[in-house]
Design an enzyme around this catalytic site. Structure first.
Site, PDB file in Angstrom:
ATOM      1  N   SER A  48     -44.734  -5.400  35.605  1.00 53.67           N
ATOM      2  CA  SER A  48     -43.685  -4.508  35.114  1.00 53.67           C
ATOM      3  C   SER A  48     -44.068  -3.040  35.238  1.00 53.67           C
ATOM      4  O   SER A  48     -43.237  -2.198  35.596  1.00 53.67           O
ATOM      5  CB  SER A  48     -43.352  -4.846  33.658  1.00 53.67           C
ATOM      6  N   THR A  49     -45.328  -2.697  34.962  1.00 56.76           N
ATOM      7  CA  THR A  49     -45.749  -1.302  35.060  1.00 56.76           C
ATOM      8  C   THR A  49     -45.833  -0.864  36.512  1.00 56.76           C
ATOM      9  O   THR A  49     -45.382   0.228  36.876  1.00 56.76           O
ATOM     10  CB  THR A  49     -47.102  -1.102  34.363  1.00 56.76           C
TER      11      THR A  49
ATOM     12  N   GLU B 173     -53.906  -8.961  44.545  1.00 64.06           N
ATOM     13  CA  GLU B 173     -54.229  -7.684  43.905  1.00 64.06           C
ATOM     14  C   GLU B 173     -55.705  -7.332  44.100  1.00 64.06           C
ATOM     15  O   GLU B 173     -56.045  -6.176  44.388  1.00 64.06           O
ATOM     16  CB  GLU B 173     -53.893  -7.739  42.414  1.00 64.06           C
TER      17      GLU B 173
ATOM     18  N   ASP C 127     -51.765   0.135  40.358  1.00 62.07           N
ATOM     19  CA  ASP C 127     -51.486  -1.176  39.780  1.00 62.07           C
ATOM     20  C   ASP C 127     -51.584  -1.084  38.265  1.00 62.07           C
ATOM     21  O   ASP C 127     -52.104  -0.103  37.719  1.00 62.07           O
ATOM     22  CB  ASP C 127     -52.479  -2.211  40.321  1.00 62.07           C
TER      23      ASP C 127
END
EC number: 5.3.1.6
Length: 230
Positions: free
Chosen positions: A30-31, A106, A83
């Site tokens: 979400s961020t 990631e 991230d």
């Protein structure tokens, strides 16, 4: 203050670091999604970048918002990755990531990056990792029960992540075991122990990888670095 506003504030500060011509790793969650949207605003104003997405979800968002995408096969270096994180340990800035299910990609993109910039709201800061939630561990579906038992022998309470009544599948076709270790005093040692277990693909421990953590709270923005963090 609304958490989404804090996330947007941190995202804007991070995207200020992006310069014309950069290759930028695009995080998941979400961020990180706010950062993709803010970056897209700058692209529409003429900024030229190539984005390396860390998940299919991020790739869809970035493409829809007009960001040119590339791959690690095409790009020899990634200048900057932005991230989020699920937990950030004050001091060394070790991270727990992966509650969004994209921890393997990631970590690959982060490791290929010159700088990893983490954006969080202040609720994600902890004295020790594992204080708030589980540590995600991505595992091969074959024999996952044996992998889970090995993680239990390291002291974890292990749960197979599920979605819609079935095992959650990552973009790479793997399972995720959510492991509650409690507070993790020595994350680098635990990461090494987990990585030695057959069947483990990757853990959500990111130790020694963050270049900076941008923290937003009601008082404003604070930028932490491994050397300057309290």
């Amino acid at each position: 203050m609304d958490l989404d506003i804090l996330k947007q504030t941190a995202a804007r500060r991070a995207v200020e670091l992006v310069e014309d011509g950069m290759v930028v790793g695009l995080g998941t969650g979400s961020t990180a999604a706010f950062a993709v949207s803010v970056l897209a605003e700058r692209v529409r104003l003429g900024l030229r970048v190539v984005g390396i997405p860390t998940s299919e979800r991020t790739a869809r968002q970035a493409e829809a918002e007009g960001i040119v995408l590339g791959t690690l096969a095409e790009q020899s270096r990634v200048d900057l990755t932005i991230d989020g994180a699920d937990e950030v340990a004050l001091g060394e800035l070790a991270l727990i990531k992966g509650l969004g299910g994209a921890l393997l990609r990631e970590k690959i993109v982060a490791a290929a990056s010159e700088r990893l910039i983490i954006i969080v709201d202040a609720t994600k800061l902890v004295e020790q990792l594992g204080s708030h939630g589980p540590l995600p561990v991505e595992v091969a579906p074959f024999g996952w029960q044996a992998t889970a038992r090995a993680l239990e022998r390291l002291g974890a309470e292990v749960n197979l992540r599920a979605q819609h009544g079935q095992a959650f599948l990552t973009d790479g076709g793997h399972y995720i075991l959510d492991c509650r270790f409690g507070p993790i005093a020595r994350p680098a040692e635990l990461e090494a122990a987990i990585d030695r277990i057959p069947g483990v693909v990757e853990s959500g421990l990111f130790v020694g990888m963050a270049s900076a953590v941008i923290v937003a709270d009601e008082g404003g923005i604070e930028v932490l670095t491994p050397s300057a963090a309290p």
